[in-house]
Design an enzyme around this catalytic site. Structure first.
Site, PDB file in Angstrom:
ATOM      1  N   ASP A 124       5.860  18.603 -36.001  1.00 20.63           N
ATOM      2  CA  ASP A 124       6.953  18.690 -36.939  1.00 20.63           C
ATOM      3  C   ASP A 124       6.383  18.255 -38.302  1.00 20.63           C
ATOM      4  O   ASP A 124       5.419  17.510 -38.351  1.00 20.63           O
ATOM      5  CB  ASP A 124       8.048  17.737 -36.454  1.00 20.63           C
ATOM      6  N   CYS A 171       0.860  -1.170   0.000  1.00 22.77           N
ATOM      7  CA  CYS A 171       0.000   0.000   0.000  1.00 22.77           C
ATOM      8  C   CYS A 171       0.897   1.221   0.000  1.00 22.77           C
ATOM      9  O   CYS A 171       2.028   1.172   0.488  1.00 22.77           O
ATOM     10  CB  CYS A 171      -0.920   0.017   1.206  1.00 22.77           C
ATOM     11  N   CYS A 200       2.404   2.412   3.198  1.00 23.53           N
ATOM     12  CA  CYS A 200       3.532   1.636   3.727  1.00 23.53           C
ATOM     13  C   CYS A 200       4.832   2.216   3.202  1.00 23.53           C
ATOM     14  O   CYS A 200       5.802   2.387   3.939  1.00 23.53           O
ATOM     15  CB  CYS A 200       3.453   0.179   3.273  1.00 23.53           C
TER      16      CYS A 200
HETATM   17  P1  ADP Z   1      10.918  19.386 -40.557  1.00 14.34           P
HETATM   18  O1  ADP Z   1      10.964  20.362 -39.468  1.00 14.34           O
HETATM   19  O2  ADP Z   1       9.975  19.766 -41.642  1.00 14.34           O
HETATM   20  O3  ADP Z   1      10.709  17.984 -40.100  1.00 14.34           O
HETATM   21  P2  ADP Z   1      13.754  19.106 -40.543  1.00 14.34           P
HETATM   22  O4  ADP Z   1      13.988  19.992 -39.383  1.00 14.34           O
HETATM   23  O5  ADP Z   1      13.908  17.659 -40.340  1.00 14.34           O
HETATM   24  O6  ADP Z   1      12.354  19.395 -41.226  1.00 14.34           O
HETATM   25  O7  ADP Z   1      14.709  19.567 -41.697  1.00 14.34           O
HETATM   26  C1  ADP Z   1      14.648  20.895 -42.182  1.00 14.34           C
HETATM   27  C2  ADP Z   1      15.282  21.041 -43.527  1.00 14.34           C
HETATM   28  O8  ADP Z   1      16.665  20.753 -43.389  1.00 14.34           O
HETATM   29  C3  ADP Z   1      14.763  20.093 -44.559  1.00 14.34           C
HETATM   30  O9  ADP Z   1      13.676  20.628 -45.239  1.00 14.34           O
HETATM   31  C4  ADP Z   1      15.962  19.933 -45.457  1.00 14.34           C
HETATM   32  O10 ADP Z   1      16.004  20.979 -46.368  1.00 14.34           O
HETATM   33  C5  ADP Z   1      17.114  20.068 -44.520  1.00 14.34           C
HETATM   34  N1  ADP Z   1      17.699  18.795 -44.065  1.00 14.34           N
HETATM   35  C6  ADP Z   1      17.714  18.310 -42.828  1.00 14.34           C
HETATM   36  N2  ADP Z   1      18.371  17.155 -42.752  1.00 14.34           N
HETATM   37  C7  ADP Z   1      18.791  16.880 -43.998  1.00 14.34           C
HETATM   38  C8  ADP Z   1      19.537  15.830 -44.595  1.00 14.34           C
HETATM   39  N3  ADP Z   1      19.988  14.796 -43.884  1.00 14.34           N
HETATM   40  N4  ADP Z   1      19.760  15.907 -45.902  1.00 14.34           N
HETATM   41  C9  ADP Z   1      19.319  16.943 -46.616  1.00 14.34           C
HETATM   42  N5  ADP Z   1      18.621  17.951 -46.126  1.00 14.34           N
HETATM   43  C10 ADP Z   1      18.363  17.949 -44.840  1.00 14.34           C
HETATM   44 MG    MG Z   2      11.396  16.222 -38.999  1.00 20.57          MG
END
Ligand code: ADP
Ligand code: MG
Length: 724
Positions: free
Chosen positions: A418, A25, A28
């Site tokens: 996101d 409980c 306790c």
């Molecule tokens: P969101 O917020 O839409 O999920 P992210 O924050 O993951 O997008 O990424 C933002 C932007 O950064 C993407 O739209 C892309 O242009 C770029 N980006 C991020 N990671 C990568 C990667 N590994 N290769 C190429 N572009 C990337």
């Molecule tokens: Mg993302």
């Protein structure tokens, strides 16, 4: 205390873990905590009445684990080593406590029958014979047998100078015996023993539902070694072993399919009822069930490290993180119990000493009030609700890390999504490849894919897929990933960067990029670092990333359930983000955010509107998830980081779990409030009735303790039935 070097004030902290059998409980646990924390060398006591675990941080220079173990057992509890814990299931209804309770009940019953036979009534005639009758001997025996169940713990609590329910009940039994109310004494001892058994039963059921998750993982694995199959303990499978799984069997490991093809039911992990097709190269999780096919899985994790094992550990930890309601109840109980106890003393003293009332009547009323001072039902009401909700969520593939996250989720006003990988499928597709400098389109794609080969981002995976099989593989070194920006690597000796257009100052002025953006596509630039460390754009890729079909309806449902504001937070360009936001029906779209800017955005939303749940992928968005009131990671089964960082992890990749989660959280909050209110109300009503002579001792135990505990537990178990 000075350390051995004389330099440090704080010695090293050591932790010991015990399983305490009869600590079922919540009060306790509180008694143990309060008694132990007064002892020198003991720094912090945590535990859970559900799994009956006790974790004690101590200073090894002052005490040792064995001494602590003795202290706990001196408080009247049975202490086991934690290793014996998971295997031993005590059967509450056949435990020694239970047998004593049955014996007490039998003696009480026989005594009542005897009294009926001798006097023609079971109601005690006050002012009757001066000497106890034969039936009274049976009642006293019943009281002794029943009280022996809580006597050691009452003595332990007194020694620890804590006034807990065992002490109160013992006082009530002794007091009733002293004034010759033997039947009452027997009844309290018996009923309180039963109430404790019921509480133990509720805890055990909650624990069993956690343990049943553990049993999802098979004990034996068939491993192929040198071409022969041998059966080994699943716990001994190492990463790299080839495990053979036949139709209908559960997969014993986390790994990658190297041979075979089958539909696999992953419901135990993700809560997803539809089986997923798995073939060579696909990931599978321990605990999922192979349907009609035959699979050979290369184990990628040691047995103790599978996703399922992690989930179980996190759920067990969840019990220990007390929610605000739990803390409130605990604090309330610490004042309530002494206050009512003082009330009980006054209830005897004032009428007898000042008003000349009969002692026996008012002592009995005082004792009744003592029984009502027990906070049991109140204290158990919240943890059973939390455990019930957390385990039922786990069955739906949602991992909630503790009551605090659950309660905060119920208060969420804003949901921030996101975009890439969360609102979209994360199954992006490369639609355009535009060379800018002297390279061919194929080379741009191949170089980009070489850089992205080791990145987990959905965009990276799309680029790698698009380039698959194009030409000779390049030599790649020095890979580095910049979350939310892009990635960088040395390809054939030259540094290349692939990522968001803002990585190059001139990108925005390129007409090709504006063209892609106006089509709502996501542009990605491919850069080459020249000798003088300046960057040159060698190409642009355009990607489309379709929204999840469920996104719109999920957001609509969340609004219907009370979410006031839905926001898309994206690192992508304005057009693509806004189009996505419009399609899913978001209120606001904030684009071109870097991971740090998402943190600011979350903070602004918290300030403007109220509690924010940030829904993201847990890798890129980890800082924003941490900044939000509730961080929810999607597809957490695929990523260890997501599982660890989020407050709530949706194991599968399914947005539909969000409305379920929100409704579960709201219902949990309602159940917790109902439970606390009901427990307090029952006690109040009973307490008011006592001085008026309306509430007998037996009613106080039956209704105030046993009845209230039963009701709050039953109410909590309703949470297991919340459906999507
Ligand atoms: P969101 O917020 O839409 O999920 P992210 O924050 O993951 O997008 O990424 C933002 C932007 O950064 C993407 O739209 C892309 O242009 C770029 N980006 C991020 N990671 C990568 C990667 N590994 N290769 C190429 N572009 C990337
Ligand atoms: Mg993302």
């Amino acid at each position: 205390m000075a350390g051995p070097t004389g330099l440090s004030d704080v010695g090293p902290v050591t932790r010991v873990e015990f399983r305490v059998e009869d600590m079922d409980c919540a009060s306790c646990l509180d008694t143990i905590r309060r008694s132990l924390e007064k002892r020198p060398g003991i720094i912090c006591v945590e535990g859970s009445p559900i799994s009956r675990r006790l974790e004690i941080d101590y200073d090894p220079a002052t005490v040792d684990a064995e001494a602590i173990r003795r202290e706990v057992s001196d408080l009247g509890y049975r202490v086991l080593a934690p290793s014996t814990a998971t295997e031993s299931t005590i059967k509450i209804w056949s435990s020694r406590r239970a047998l004593r309770a049955y014996l007490a009940g039998t003696l009480l019953f026989v005594g009542l029958v005897l009294r009926l036979a001798l006097h023609g009534t079971i109601v005690d005639s006050h002012g009757g014979p001066a000497w106890p009758g034969l039936e009274d001997l049976l009642f006293v025996a019943a009281a002794i047998v029943g009280a022996s169940n809580f006597l050691p713990r009452a003595i332990g609590a007194l020694r620890g100078r804590v006034l807990d329910m065992h002490v109160l009940m013992l006082l009530a039994v002794i007091g009733a015996t002293v004034i010759g109310e033997y039947m009452e004494a027997a009844a309290i001892a018996f009923l309180f023993s039963v109430a404790e058994l019921l509480e133990g039963f509720a805890s055990e059921r909650a624990e069993a539902s956690v343990r049943s998750l553990m049993e999802l993982s098979p004990d034996v694995a068939r491993v192929r070694r040198d071409g022969v199959e041998v059966a080994v303990r699943a716990a001994d499978v190492e990463s790299g072993d080839l495990v053979v799984v036949r139709p209908g069997e559960r997969i014993p490991v986390d790994g990658r399919v190297v041979e075979g093809h089958s539909a696999v039911n992953e419901a135990p992990i993700t809560g997803e009822a539809m089986p997923a097709d798995k073939t060579q190269g696909d990931h599978v999780y321990a605990g999922s069930i192979v349907h009609e096919g035959f699979l050979v899985v290369e184990s990628e994790r040691d047995a103790g490290d599978t996703t399922l094992a992690r989930m179980i550990r996190l759920i067990e930890d969840a019990e220990r993180r007390r929610s605000p309601s739990e803390r409130f109840v605990e604090r309330f109980a610490r004042y309530y119990t002494p206050a009512v106890t003082i009330g009980a003393v006054l209830l005897v003293a004032v009428p007898v000493l000042l008003l000349g009332q009969p002692f026996d009547t008012w002592l009995l009323r005082g004792l009744t009030l003592l029984v009502i001072a027990c906070p049991c039902a109140l204290v158990i009401s919240t943890p059973v609700s939390v455990v019930s909700a957390v385990t039922s969520a786990a069955r739906h593939g949602v991992l909630i890390k503790g009551g605090a996250s659950l309660e905060r989720m119920a208060e969420v006003r804003v949901v921030a999504f996101d975009k890439t990988g969360t609102l979209t499928h994360g199954r992006a597709e490369v639609t355009d490849v535009i060379p800018i400098a002297e390279l061919e389109a194929d080379d741009v794609l191949a170089v980009a894919a070489a850089v992205e080969a080791r990145s987990e981002h959905p965009i990276a995976r799309a680029i790698v897929r698009a380039a698959a099989g194009a030409g000779e593989p390049y030599e790649v070194e020095d890979f580095e990933s910049f979350p939310g920006q892009g990635a960088r690597a040395r390809v054939e000796g030259v540094v290349h960067i692939v990522g968001r257009p803002s990585l190059h100052a001139d990108a925005d002025s390129l007409p090709q990029l504006a063209e892609l953006a106006s089509q709502g596509k996501t542009p990605v630039v491919v850069l080459r670092e020249t000798d003088d460390a300046s960057r040159q754009i060698v190409g642009i890729l355009g990607l489309t990333d379709p929204l999840r079909p469920a996104a719109r309806s999920v957001i609509t449902r969340l609004r219907e359930m009370g979410i006031q504001r839905v926001v898309v937070l994206s690192g992508d360009l304005k057009q693509a983000a806004e189009e996505a936001g419009r399609e899913v029906g978001a209120d606001d779209v904030w684009s071109r955010l870097e991971p740090a800017a998402k943190v600011d955005a979350v903070e602004r939303l918290e300030y403007e509107t109220g509690r924010v749940a940030m829904v993201g992928d847990g890798v890129n968005d980890a800082p924003a998830l941490a900044a939000a009131s509730v961080g929810i990671a999607m597809g957490a089964a695929a990523s260890d980081a997501a599982l660890e960082t989020a407050d709530i992890a949706v194991m599968g990749d399914d947005l539909e779990r969000l409305p379920y989660l929100y409704s579960l959280a709201q219902r949990s909050r309602r159940v917790i409030r109902q439970n606390i209110a009901a427990a307090i109300l029952v006690k109040m009503v009973l307490a008011v009735g006592v001085p008026l002579g309306w509430v007998s001792l037996i009613v106080a135990v039956l209704v105030g303790d046993m009845g209230a505990s039963l009701v709050v537990t039953a109410n909590a178990l309703r949470l297991a039935r919340v459906r999507e």
